[in-house]
Design a protein around this motif. Sequence first.
Motif, PDB file in Angstrom:
ATOM      1  N   ARG A  27       0.832  -1.213   0.000  1.00  0.00           N
ATOM      2  CA  ARG A  27       0.000   0.000   0.000  1.00  0.00           C
ATOM      3  C   ARG A  27       0.866   1.263   0.000  1.00  0.00           C
ATOM      4  O   ARG A  27       0.560   2.238  -0.681  1.00  0.00           O
ATOM      5  CB  ARG A  27      -0.930  -0.017   1.220  1.00  0.00           C
ATOM      6  N   LEU A  28       1.967   1.234   0.746  1.00  0.00           N
ATOM      7  CA  LEU A  28       2.868   2.401   0.753  1.00  0.00           C
ATOM      8  C   LEU A  28       3.532   2.576  -0.608  1.00  0.00           C
ATOM      9  O   LEU A  28       3.721   3.697  -1.088  1.00  0.00           O
ATOM     10  CB  LEU A  28       3.948   2.260   1.837  1.00  0.00           C
ATOM     11  N   ILE A  29       3.884   1.453  -1.224  1.00  0.00           N
ATOM     12  CA  ILE A  29       4.500   1.530  -2.558  1.00  0.00           C
ATOM     13  C   ILE A  29       3.501   2.150  -3.541  1.00  0.00           C
ATOM     14  O   ILE A  29       3.843   3.007  -4.349  1.00  0.00           O
ATOM     15  CB  ILE A  29       4.937   0.123  -3.034  1.00  0.00           C
ATOM     16  N   GLN A  30       2.267   1.708  -3.410  1.00  0.00           N
ATOM     17  CA  GLN A  30       1.215   2.232  -4.289  1.00  0.00           C
ATOM     18  C   GLN A  30       1.083   3.755  -4.120  1.00  0.00           C
ATOM     19  O   GLN A  30       0.775   4.479  -5.052  1.00  0.00           O
ATOM     20  CB  GLN A  30      -0.114   1.550  -3.927  1.00  0.00           C
ATOM     21  N   ASN A  31       1.351   4.218  -2.902  1.00  0.00           N
ATOM     22  CA  ASN A  31       1.283   5.657  -2.643  1.00  0.00           C
ATOM     23  C   ASN A  31       2.565   6.384  -3.010  1.00  0.00           C
ATOM     24  O   ASN A  31       2.681   7.580  -2.782  1.00  0.00           O
ATOM     25  CB  ASN A  31       0.952   5.919  -1.171  1.00  0.00           C
TER      26      ASN A  31
END
Length: 301
Positions: free
Chosen positions: A253-257
């Motif tokens: 999820r952090l990578i996606q952000n």
Amino acid sequence: MIEFLREEHVDEKIIQGIEDYRRQFPAPSGTPGRKPRYIYYGREVWEQAAQALLCGENLLLAGSKATGKNVLAENLAALFGRPSYNVSFHINMDASYMIGTDTFQNGEVVFRPGPVYDCAKLGGFCILDEINMARNEALAVLHSVLDFRRVINVPGYETIPVHRAARFIATMNYGYAGTRELNEALSSRFMVIHMPEMTRENLEKLLTREFPDMKKEYVQQFSGLFTDIQKKCQSGELTAKVLDLRGLLDAIRLIQNGLAPYLALDMGITNKTFDSYEQSLVKDIITSRISKKSGRDAIFC
Ligand SMILES: Nc1ncnc2c1ncn2[C@@H]1O[C@H](COP(=O)(O)OP(=O)(O)OP(=O)(O)O)[C@@H](O)[C@H]1O
Ligand SMILES: [Mg+2]
């Protein structure tokens, strides 16, 4: 959810049993069912759990962290169309919290029901979360609720029968420091499922559903990364501290952000251990799967 079970090839007789159950016990009004945030993947566990509940049994889901115990418990409540009640156990849990207690209201003594009482009355699904965190003596009030008697004894009041649709699903962690055993009288009142580790195939399905815009090759790499860690845990090269599906999903999820993948994966996985040798092993696994150069745009469409 029924459609999902069909896609997963869950035994059709079980699916029909659930449909019959839902016809027999329509959802009580005023208790809207919540759509579960995640879907549980694992056909065998679905079959075991659903069949046990159809037969009127209570379930104990035992397993290590992030093996989907709460996801499955909530999915089951939604699948059976029942309102769910959550009771989070802790060392100071007592009968008055679970069942209810007398309280003053407008100068009068009235009974304030607890979640187990409400659930038993309405025919809900009660999730007894982390049941092994409570003291065993405190759990004795559940004995008559969970066995063939199916009644709640409220001191000073009449005995309340448990609704025929009500079921109890307990979860417990075990296997690492701080986890406690459950006493035998209690565990004998449950059908027990040891939650299996996530398979690579199911993890690919989970990632595809959770991150629909992730490129297929990265769905495979992230799933492979998790199974690499699983294998190293089985062979004793790594400890279970770094086997954390929740951490992997959070990192993605952090990578996606927009955070660099290796920074996100460090926070979600590598740093769960404080042993520097173990950290370096995990970093090696990560770099073998996800290149340091690949950023958000390489991973997502
Ligand atoms: N078989 C599975 N199917 C779908 N999701 C899963 C599965 N196993 C783990 N997960 C994912 O792992 C995360 C943690 O799930 P959950 O909170 O249910 O775990 P838990 O077993 O209750 O963990 P804990 O013991 O730490 O409370 C969720 O994001 C969930 O989607
Ligand atoms: Mg949990």
